[in-house]
Design a protein around this motif. Structure first.
Motif, PDB file in Angstrom:
ATOM      1  N   VAL A 235      71.583  15.594 -98.225  1.00  0.00           N
ATOM      2  CA  VAL A 235      70.210  15.208 -97.876  1.00  0.00           C
ATOM      3  C   VAL A 235      70.041  15.256 -96.360  1.00  0.00           C
ATOM      4  N   ALA A 236      68.814  15.415 -95.930  1.00  0.00           N
ATOM      5  CA  ALA A 236      68.462  15.309 -94.514  1.00  0.00           C
ATOM      6  C   ALA A 236      67.239  14.427 -94.421  1.00  0.00           C
ATOM      7  N   MET A 237      67.243  13.507 -93.465  1.00  0.00           N
ATOM      8  CA  MET A 237      66.172  12.514 -93.376  1.00  0.00           C
ATOM      9  C   MET A 237      65.383  12.680 -92.081  1.00  0.00           C
ATOM     10  N   VAL A 238      64.070  12.580 -92.194  1.00  0.00           N
ATOM     11  CA  VAL A 238      63.175  12.623 -91.038  1.00  0.00           C
ATOM     12  C   VAL A 238      62.500  11.260 -90.950  1.00  0.00           C
ATOM     13  N   PHE A 239      62.654  10.609 -89.794  1.00  0.00           N
ATOM     14  CA  PHE A 239      62.186   9.234 -89.640  1.00  0.00           C
ATOM     15  C   PHE A 239      60.798   9.177 -89.001  1.00  0.00           C
ATOM     16  N   GLN A 240      60.237   7.973 -89.012  1.00  0.00           N
ATOM     17  CA  GLN A 240      58.946   7.722 -88.366  1.00  0.00           C
ATOM     18  C   GLN A 240      59.035   7.982 -86.874  1.00  0.00           C
ATOM     19  N   SER A 241      60.123   7.496 -86.238  1.00  0.00           N
ATOM     20  CA  SER A 241      60.373   7.817 -84.831  1.00  0.00           C
ATOM     21  C   SER A 241      61.087   9.165 -84.781  1.00  0.00           C
ATOM     22  N   TYR A 242      60.772   9.974 -83.812  1.00  0.00           N
ATOM     23  CA  TYR A 242      61.303  11.338 -83.786  1.00  0.00           C
ATOM     24  C   TYR A 242      62.816  11.361 -83.583  1.00  0.00           C
ATOM     25  N   ALA A 243      63.357  10.353 -82.880  1.00  0.00           N
ATOM     26  CA  ALA A 243      64.811  10.222 -82.655  1.00  0.00           C
ATOM     27  C   ALA A 243      65.401  11.496 -82.060  1.00  0.00           C
ATOM     28  N   LEU A 244      64.719  12.069 -81.077  1.00  0.00           N
ATOM     29  CA  LEU A 244      65.234  13.262 -80.393  1.00  0.00           C
ATOM     30  C   LEU A 244      66.033  12.850 -79.167  1.00  0.00           C
ATOM     31  N   TYR A 245      67.003  13.670 -78.799  1.00  0.00           N
ATOM     32  CA  TYR A 245      67.764  13.425 -77.577  1.00  0.00           C
ATOM     33  C   TYR A 245      66.941  13.916 -76.390  1.00  0.00           C
ATOM     34  N   PRO A 246      66.504  13.013 -75.508  1.00  0.00           N
ATOM     35  CA  PRO A 246      65.569  13.414 -74.445  1.00  0.00           C
ATOM     36  C   PRO A 246      66.176  14.378 -73.428  1.00  0.00           C
ATOM     37  N   HIS A 247      67.511  14.344 -73.267  1.00  0.00           N
ATOM     38  CA  HIS A 247      68.147  15.196 -72.247  1.00  0.00           C
ATOM     39  C   HIS A 247      68.492  16.591 -72.774  1.00  0.00           C
ATOM     40  N   LEU A 248      68.302  16.815 -74.089  1.00  0.00           N
ATOM     41  CA  LEU A 248      68.610  18.107 -74.680  1.00  0.00           C
ATOM     42  C   LEU A 248      67.337  18.916 -74.909  1.00  0.00           C
ATOM     43  N   SER A 249      67.463  20.218 -74.877  1.00  0.00           N
ATOM     44  CA  SER A 249      66.327  21.098 -75.157  1.00  0.00           C
ATOM     45  C   SER A 249      65.998  21.048 -76.651  1.00  0.00           C
ATOM     46  N   VAL A 250      64.865  21.638 -76.987  1.00  0.00           N
ATOM     47  CA  VAL A 250      64.482  21.738 -78.396  1.00  0.00           C
ATOM     48  C   VAL A 250      65.565  22.462 -79.188  1.00  0.00           C
ATOM     49  N   PHE A 251      66.074  23.563 -78.617  1.00  0.00           N
ATOM     50  CA  PHE A 251      67.137  24.325 -79.293  1.00  0.00           C
ATOM     51  C   PHE A 251      68.351  23.431 -79.540  1.00  0.00           C
ATOM     52  N   GLU A 252      68.798  22.713 -78.508  1.00  0.00           N
ATOM     53  CA  GLU A 252      70.000  21.892 -78.643  1.00  0.00           C
ATOM     54  C   GLU A 252      69.775  20.717 -79.594  1.00  0.00           C
ATOM     55  N   ASN A 253      68.575  20.156 -79.597  1.00  0.00           N
ATOM     56  CA  ASN A 253      68.271  19.092 -80.558  1.00  0.00           C
ATOM     57  C   ASN A 253      68.388  19.604 -81.983  1.00  0.00           C
ATOM     58  N   MET A 254      67.840  20.777 -82.234  1.00  0.00           N
ATOM     59  CA  MET A 254      67.878  21.335 -83.585  1.00  0.00           C
ATOM     60  C   MET A 254      69.283  21.796 -83.972  1.00  0.00           C
ATOM     61  N   ALA A 255      70.047  22.195 -82.987  1.00  0.00           N
ATOM     62  CA  ALA A 255      71.395  22.717 -83.265  1.00  0.00           C
ATOM     63  C   ALA A 255      72.458  21.626 -83.334  1.00  0.00           C
ATOM     64  N   PHE A 256      72.096  20.399 -83.001  1.00  0.00           N
ATOM     65  CA  PHE A 256      73.089  19.337 -82.799  1.00  0.00           C
ATOM     66  C   PHE A 256      74.023  19.151 -83.994  1.00  0.00           C
ATOM     67  N   SER A 257      73.463  19.035 -85.189  1.00  0.00           N
ATOM     68  CA  SER A 257      74.308  18.770 -86.363  1.00  0.00           C
ATOM     69  C   SER A 257      75.205  19.964 -86.683  1.00  0.00           C
ATOM     70  N   LEU A 258      74.720  21.175 -86.428  1.00  0.00           N
ATOM     71  CA  LEU A 258      75.532  22.365 -86.679  1.00  0.00           C
ATOM     72  C   LEU A 258      76.701  22.447 -85.699  1.00  0.00           C
ATOM     73  N   ARG A 259      76.428  22.111 -84.421  1.00  0.00           N
ATOM     74  CA  ARG A 259      77.516  22.113 -83.428  1.00  0.00           C
ATOM     75  C   ARG A 259      78.537  21.038 -83.767  1.00  0.00           C
ATOM     76  N   LEU A 260      78.052  19.889 -84.237  1.00  0.00           N
ATOM     77  CA  LEU A 260      78.948  18.802 -84.624  1.00  0.00           C
ATOM     78  C   LEU A 260      79.859  19.234 -85.767  1.00  0.00           C
ATOM     79  N   ALA A 261      79.317  20.079 -86.658  1.00  0.00           N
ATOM     80  CA  ALA A 261      80.106  20.592 -87.781  1.00  0.00           C
ATOM     81  C   ALA A 261      80.928  21.813 -87.388  1.00  0.00           C
TER      82      ALA A 261
END
Length: 361
Positions: free
Chosen positions: A79-105
């Motif tokens: 599952v993947a969950m999207v919350f009410q708060s965006y919970a984005l990393y402010p210091h990362l770009s849009v690309f890096e925010n979206m890629a975060f879980s893939l890089r972690l894996a």
């Protein structure tokens, strides 16, 4: 036969002595857009968090596809969950925010790049991949949060009131985007909201919750046209259904004659299979669009407020007996404020409930 998406059986959740979710059974088919709707505190977000594995299940089982995930770690549930708060990393770009879980894996760089760009294309974020969250609008940030979920290719998307922080215009736009996204991905989506308009416009199937129970589930228009109790009838629909206290006066072979309390001269005949005895107290439910202006005998209402919305208006007033009423007018521009009007309900459009709120058919 439809494929399994999410199946709940006897699911319960207690916090100490407080039972928040009370033996919920639920079937959501693969590819459906299911919406949990209900007032604050009804348990809808708790139920979603249990599916995600963020809350332990006190009793019952949760199945995703053919797997029992009741005790599985969140990362192993698909599952993947999207919350009410965006919970984005402010210091990362849009690309890096979206890629975060893939890089972690530790996914290969080429795969990361491909999946992020594919998701960004679906969400119209290609031109924003190098930006930081602070440079984006609220709607764009929410799309990034959704994109972060898409790249994981989950079996089930879980949305916890994702549009609550957006203004009214953006909410409508994002609602349309989510509907298009569901059609594009064909994925199972489960969405929590207290806004029944969102529920009606997004859902293939709605689950109406109250007090930790599912009051009714089904297609949006099925719930609208055939509510099983007064709570569902009043919660689904905007403006809400009108409710009027009434008493059975006489029983006939095809139904009952009832008198609206406070209006001794008005009797309505209502076809019913079950026929309550004379003297039985009832509640009559009538939607605003099923009340029409008429001449002669009917429900006498004094209009005090009008909501003019352009092509449609909602007239609010009070019946002679003191009960509030709202009725719909299409294309009319009559100034009704302060006037007394006569209304009659459309045939076959009166819902009947007992004093406990259960539907009488």
């Amino acid at each position: 036969m439809k494929e399994k998406g999410v199946h709940l059986e006897g699911v319960a959740k207690t916090f100490g002595a407080v039972e928040v979710i009370k033996g919920v059974d639920m079937d959501i088919h693969r590819g459906e857009f299911a919406v949990f709707v209900g007032p604050s505190g009804c348990g809808k977000s708790t139920l979603l968090r249990m599916m995600a594995g963020l809350e332990e299940t006190s009793a019952g089982t949760i199945q995703i596809g053919d797997r029992d995930v009741t005790d599985a770690d969140p990362a192993d549930r698909g599952v993947a969950m999207v919350f009410q708060s965006y919970a984005l990393y402010p210091h990362l770009s849009v690309f890096e925010n979206m890629a975060f879980s893939l890089r972690l894996a530790r996914r290969p760089k080429a795969e990361v790049n491909e999946k992020v760009r594919e998701a960004a294309g679906i969400l119209q974020l290609i031109d924003h991949l190098d930006k930081k969250p602070a440079q984006l609008s609220g709607g764009q940030r929410q799309r990034v949060a959704i994109g972060r979920a898409i790249v994981r290719a989950p079996e089930v998307f879980l949305f916890d009131e994702p549009l609550s922080n957006l203004d009214a215009e953006l909410r409508v736009a994002m609602r349309l985007e989510l509907a298009r996204l569901h059609k594009a991905l064909g994925a199972t989506m489960i969405y929590v909201t207290h806004d029944q308009v969102e529920a009606m416009t997004l859902a293939d199937k709605i689950f109406v919750l109250q007090g930790g129970h599912v009051q009714q589930s089904g297609a949006p228009l099925d719930l609208y046209e055939d509510p099983s109790n007064r709570f569902v009838a009043g919660f689904i629909g905007s403006p809400s259904m009108n409710f009027f206290p009434a008493t059975v006066e006489a029983v006939a072979p095809d139904g009952v004659s009832v008198r609206l309390d406070g209006q001794p001269d008005l009797t309505l005949h209502i076809p019913l299979e079950s026929r309550p005895a004379p003297g039985t107290a009832l509640s009559l439910g009538i939607r605003p669009e099923h009340l029409t202006l008429t001449e002669g005998q009917g429900m006498r209402v004094t209009v005090d407020v009008a909501e003019e919305l352009g092509g449609v208006s909602y007239q609010h007033g009070t019946l002679e007996g003191g009960d509030p009423v709202v009725f719909q007018q299409i294309g009319a521009r009559h100034q009704m404020h302060g006037t007394t009007q006569t209304l009659t309900p459309e045939d076959g459009r009166i819902f009947v409930f007992d004093t406990e709120g259960d539907r009488i058919r």
